[in-house]
Design an enzyme around this catalytic site. Sequence first.
Site, PDB file in Angstrom:
ATOM      1  N   HIS A 249     -15.632 -35.722 -18.046  1.00  0.00           N
ATOM      2  CA  HIS A 249     -16.731 -34.793 -18.268  1.00  0.00           C
ATOM      3  C   HIS A 249     -17.104 -34.804 -19.758  1.00  0.00           C
ATOM      4  O   HIS A 249     -16.331 -35.256 -20.594  1.00  0.00           O
ATOM      5  CB  HIS A 249     -16.307 -33.365 -17.929  1.00  0.00           C
ATOM      6  CG  HIS A 249     -15.817 -33.168 -16.535  1.00  0.00           C
ATOM      7  ND1 HIS A 249     -16.607 -32.677 -15.534  1.00  0.00           N
ATOM      8  CD2 HIS A 249     -14.593 -33.374 -15.979  1.00  0.00           C
ATOM      9  CE1 HIS A 249     -15.912 -32.587 -14.415  1.00  0.00           C
ATOM     10  NE2 HIS A 249     -14.685 -33.000 -14.656  1.00  0.00           N
TER      11      HIS A 249
ATOM     12  N   GLU B  89     -12.167 -33.288 -20.066  1.00  0.00           N
ATOM     13  CA  GLU B  89     -13.391 -32.991 -20.806  1.00  0.00           C
ATOM     14  C   GLU B  89     -13.326 -33.677 -22.166  1.00  0.00           C
ATOM     15  O   GLU B  89     -12.303 -33.607 -22.852  1.00  0.00           O
ATOM     16  CB  GLU B  89     -13.536 -31.482 -21.040  1.00  0.00           C
ATOM     17  CG  GLU B  89     -13.744 -30.669 -19.799  1.00  0.00           C
ATOM     18  CD  GLU B  89     -15.195 -30.600 -19.338  1.00  0.00           C
ATOM     19  OE1 GLU B  89     -16.064 -31.251 -19.965  1.00  0.00           O
ATOM     20  OE2 GLU B  89     -15.451 -29.898 -18.350  1.00  0.00           O
TER      21      GLU B  89
ATOM     22  N   HIS C 124     -18.310 -37.379 -14.106  1.00  0.00           N
ATOM     23  CA  HIS C 124     -18.794 -36.249 -13.319  1.00  0.00           C
ATOM     24  C   HIS C 124     -20.090 -36.645 -12.603  1.00  0.00           C
ATOM     25  O   HIS C 124     -20.337 -36.239 -11.471  1.00  0.00           O
ATOM     26  CB  HIS C 124     -19.026 -35.060 -14.253  1.00  0.00           C
ATOM     27  CG  HIS C 124     -19.068 -33.739 -13.575  1.00  0.00           C
ATOM     28  ND1 HIS C 124     -19.357 -32.580 -14.256  1.00  0.00           N
ATOM     29  CD2 HIS C 124     -18.863 -33.356 -12.291  1.00  0.00           C
ATOM     30  CE1 HIS C 124     -19.330 -31.551 -13.418  1.00  0.00           C
ATOM     31  NE2 HIS C 124     -19.034 -31.997 -12.217  1.00  0.00           N
TER      32      HIS C 124
ATOM     33  N   ASP D 105     -23.015 -35.842 -16.930  1.00  0.00           N
ATOM     34  CA  ASP D 105     -21.975 -36.166 -17.907  1.00  0.00           C
ATOM     35  C   ASP D 105     -20.958 -37.170 -17.348  1.00  0.00           C
ATOM     36  O   ASP D 105     -20.790 -37.251 -16.135  1.00  0.00           O
ATOM     37  CB  ASP D 105     -21.272 -34.880 -18.384  1.00  0.00           C
ATOM     38  CG  ASP D 105     -20.680 -34.037 -17.264  1.00  0.00           C
ATOM     39  OD1 ASP D 105     -21.382 -33.808 -16.266  1.00  0.00           O
ATOM     40  OD2 ASP D 105     -19.527 -33.591 -17.394  1.00  0.00           O
TER      41      ASP D 105
END
Length: 193
Positions: free
Chosen positions: A41, A123, A162, A172
């Site tokens: 992400h 992330e 993602h 993303d």
Amino acid sequence: MAADPLTIDTQCGRLVDARWVASPNCDDRPLGCEIDLVIIHGISLPPGEFGGPWIEALFTNTLNPDIHPYFAEVHTLRVSAHLLIRRDGELVQFVPFHRRAWHAGASRYLQRANCNDYAIGIELEGTDDTPYAEVQYRQLERAVRALSVSYPRITAERVVGHCDVAPGRKSDPGPAFDWPRLYAALDQGPSVG
């Protein structure tokens, strides 16, 4: 010179080298569900700004809606990821890997729904259109290698964005993310599967 490998403490599901910030936004994975996917992400809070405590605040339900207009829109979300890789390469873990983090939302990969059930969410602090930092790629490579040791069904081919599990809804990590660089690094390093 290659960096030392990262290590996962499988007893507690944590990356030994990561700073730990516990998120309440997680739960148990379905019984018998094997971890076999990594979802990459991209995140920045406020959008397009880096640094600061805001991502951690979002993932721990402490984001103050009065600080920024965008925060008023997202402060009630109950989301998390297993791992955050900051622009400077710092690793921050929010959810033990064996638990289900709430990162993918409505998602599907290879005809299998509910990716949060079987995926690990990582992330990267960044945006779809801003090149990610070299140190972030190095830390991501190290993290995926460590995950593949603890969860052998994770291979380079099972590291996706993602955007791949929620197409049309999410974009993303975006066009700025260098997939060929990541896949080449994973294939050249120690086995990831």
